[in-house]
Design a protein around this motif. Sequence first.
Motif, PDB file in Angstrom:
ATOM      1  N   MET A 179       0.818  -1.131   0.096  1.00 15.66           N
ATOM      2  CA  MET A 179      -0.164  -0.033   0.007  1.00 15.66           C
ATOM      3  C   MET A 179       0.809   1.101   0.022  1.00 15.66           C
ATOM      4  SD  MET A 179      -3.199  -0.559   2.440  1.00 15.66           S
ATOM      5  CE  MET A 179      -2.770   0.977   3.337  1.00 15.66           C
ATOM      6  N   VAL A 180       1.846   1.459   0.950  1.00 13.84           N
ATOM      7  CA  VAL A 180       2.751   2.528   0.946  1.00 13.84           C
ATOM      8  C   VAL A 180       3.240   2.454  -0.247  1.00 13.84           C
ATOM      9  CG1 VAL A 180       4.658   3.499   2.417  1.00 13.84           C
ATOM     10  CG2 VAL A 180       2.735   2.269   3.699  1.00 13.84           C
ATOM     11  N   LEU A 181       4.065   1.563  -0.822  1.00 14.67           N
ATOM     12  CA  LEU A 181       4.753   1.628  -1.949  1.00 14.67           C
ATOM     13  C   LEU A 181       3.782   2.291  -2.937  1.00 14.67           C
ATOM     14  CD1 LEU A 181       7.504   0.764  -3.383  1.00 14.67           C
ATOM     15  CD2 LEU A 181       6.442  -1.247  -4.191  1.00 14.67           C
ATOM     16  N   PHE A 182       2.636   1.611  -3.298  1.00 18.66           N
ATOM     17  CA  PHE A 182       1.793   1.940  -4.363  1.00 18.66           C
ATOM     18  C   PHE A 182       1.463   3.609  -4.326  1.00 18.66           C
ATOM     19  CE2 PHE A 182       0.501  -2.411  -5.377  1.00 18.66           C
ATOM     20  CZ  PHE A 182       1.415  -2.699  -6.363  1.00 18.66           C
TER      21      PHE A 182
ATOM     22  N   ILE B 160       2.108   9.510  -5.885  1.00 19.26           N
ATOM     23  CA  ILE B 160       2.442  10.939  -5.574  1.00 19.26           C
ATOM     24  C   ILE B 160       3.363  11.292  -6.742  1.00 19.26           C
ATOM     25  CG2 ILE B 160       3.748  12.365  -4.418  1.00 19.26           C
ATOM     26  CD1 ILE B 160       2.898  10.486  -1.867  1.00 19.26           C
ATOM     27  N   PHE B 161       4.165  10.678  -7.170  1.00 14.84           N
ATOM     28  CA  PHE B 161       5.109  11.049  -8.471  1.00 14.84           C
ATOM     29  C   PHE B 161       4.559  10.662  -9.838  1.00 14.84           C
ATOM     30  CE2 PHE B 161       7.943   9.738  -4.883  1.00 14.84           C
ATOM     31  CZ  PHE B 161       8.506  11.008  -5.036  1.00 14.84           C
ATOM     32  N   THR B 162       3.570   9.977 -10.003  1.00 18.87           N
ATOM     33  CA  THR B 162       2.914   9.824 -11.504  1.00 18.87           C
ATOM     34  C   THR B 162       1.588  10.222 -11.724  1.00 18.87           C
ATOM     35  OG1 THR B 162       1.644   7.776 -10.805  1.00 18.87           O
ATOM     36  CG2 THR B 162       4.023   7.507 -11.470  1.00 18.87           C
TER      37      THR B 162
ATOM     38  N   PHE C 249      -1.760   3.680  -9.733  1.00 21.66           N
ATOM     39  CA  PHE C 249      -1.167   3.166  -8.582  1.00 21.66           C
ATOM     40  C   PHE C 249      -2.042   3.575  -7.309  1.00 21.66           C
ATOM     41  CE2 PHE C 249       2.364   3.199 -11.572  1.00 21.66           C
ATOM     42  CZ  PHE C 249       3.175   1.827 -10.936  1.00 21.66           C
ATOM     43  N   LEU C 250      -2.834   4.445  -7.507  1.00 22.99           N
ATOM     44  CA  LEU C 250      -3.905   4.470  -6.245  1.00 22.99           C
ATOM     45  C   LEU C 250      -4.867   3.518  -6.325  1.00 22.99           C
ATOM     46  CD1 LEU C 250      -5.090   6.641  -4.062  1.00 22.99           C
ATOM     47  CD2 LEU C 250      -6.326   7.654  -6.149  1.00 22.99           C
ATOM     48  N   MET C 251      -5.120   2.992  -7.422  1.00 26.23           N
ATOM     49  CA  MET C 251      -6.266   2.037  -7.414  1.00 26.23           C
ATOM     50  C   MET C 251      -5.518   0.715  -7.165  1.00 26.23           C
ATOM     51  SD  MET C 251      -8.669   3.469  -8.444  1.00 26.23           S
ATOM     52  CE  MET C 251      -8.493   5.386  -8.187  1.00 26.23           C
TER      53      MET C 251
ATOM     54  N   LEU D  41     -11.026  -3.920 -10.873  1.00 26.68           N
ATOM     55  CA  LEU D  41     -12.501  -3.292 -10.855  1.00 26.68           C
ATOM     56  C   LEU D  41     -12.082  -1.895 -10.483  1.00 26.68           C
ATOM     57  CD1 LEU D  41     -15.408  -3.988 -10.875  1.00 26.68           C
ATOM     58  CD2 LEU D  41     -15.269  -4.160  -8.244  1.00 26.68           C
ATOM     59  N   LEU D  42     -11.353  -1.317  -9.498  1.00 28.74           N
ATOM     60  CA  LEU D  42     -11.302   0.207  -9.323  1.00 28.74           C
ATOM     61  C   LEU D  42     -10.690   0.628 -10.530  1.00 28.74           C
ATOM     62  CD1 LEU D  42      -9.819  -0.060  -5.654  1.00 28.74           C
ATOM     63  CD2 LEU D  42     -12.085   0.951  -6.432  1.00 28.74           C
ATOM     64  N   ILE D  43      -9.543   0.080 -11.095  1.00 24.24           N
ATOM     65  CA  ILE D  43      -9.039   0.769 -12.320  1.00 24.24           C
ATOM     66  C   ILE D  43      -9.927   0.866 -13.387  1.00 24.24           C
ATOM     67  CG2 ILE D  43      -7.368   0.149 -14.272  1.00 24.24           C
ATOM     68  CD1 ILE D  43      -5.573  -0.798 -12.264  1.00 24.24           C
ATOM     69  N   PHE D  44     -10.853   0.036 -13.827  1.00 25.75           N
ATOM     70  CA  PHE D  44     -11.854   0.028 -14.880  1.00 25.75           C
ATOM     71  C   PHE D  44     -12.979   0.817 -14.355  1.00 25.75           C
ATOM     72  CE2 PHE D  44      -9.108  -3.392 -16.320  1.00 25.75           C
ATOM     73  CZ  PHE D  44      -8.929  -2.938 -17.738  1.00 25.75           C
ATOM     74  N   VAL D  45     -13.151   0.724 -13.299  1.00 28.52           N
ATOM     75  CA  VAL D  45     -14.857   1.566 -12.715  1.00 28.52           C
ATOM     76  C   VAL D  45     -14.638   2.910 -12.009  1.00 28.52           C
ATOM     77  CG1 VAL D  45     -16.782   1.251 -11.391  1.00 28.52           C
ATOM     78  CG2 VAL D  45     -16.024  -0.598 -12.504  1.00 28.52           C
ATOM     79  N   LEU D  46     -13.599   3.188 -11.192  1.00 28.01           N
ATOM     80  CA  LEU D  46     -13.267   4.276 -10.709  1.00 28.01           C
ATOM     81  C   LEU D  46     -12.422   5.334 -11.162  1.00 28.01           C
ATOM     82  CD1 LEU D  46     -14.357   5.897  -8.220  1.00 28.01           C
ATOM     83  CD2 LEU D  46     -12.422   4.731  -6.711  1.00 28.01           C
TER      84      LEU D  46
END
Length: 158
Positions: free
Chosen positions: A20-23, A28-30, A35-37, A68-73
């Motif tokens: 989680m922390v890594l993503f 923050i940089f991208t 990576f949030l998803m 699911l988050l990447i494609f929906v949110l």
Amino acid sequence: MDTILQMFQDWAWIGWLVLMVLFFVIEIFTLDMTFLMLGLGSAVGLLSTLTGWPVWVQVIIAALAAVLLIFVLRPPLLRRLHRGEDQTRSNVDALLGLHGTVLLEVTALTGQVKLSNGETWTARLASDAPVIAPLSPGAPVTVSRIEGATAYVRSAHV
């Protein structure tokens, strides 16, 4: 062997926290929301450790949540993020369609034009220009494309 698997199962939550922390740091940089998803998917994986399910089930749950988050949110978030952007064209895009005046005769091989924004450019006749004859100094032109430091122009009269 069972003790190692049990220890891995017991401490899997640390792996989810690290992911989680890594993503989130990468996000923050991208600022692409991908990576949030993935980080939110890792949070779902972390929550699934509370159920006591095996790690492989947790990984499947986290992966499904992330997809699911990447494609929906993500798409509506990106639309909302870019909603107020300035739609003004810039750089090379701002030069396309710009008018100018021929300074040195423009042929398929050589020429020079002064554009309406004040810039002077090396120019060539555009290959799709209806007039193939050279353009004389003082003739009005329109930029049809830019390649490198060369403006490809056509007569503004046609």
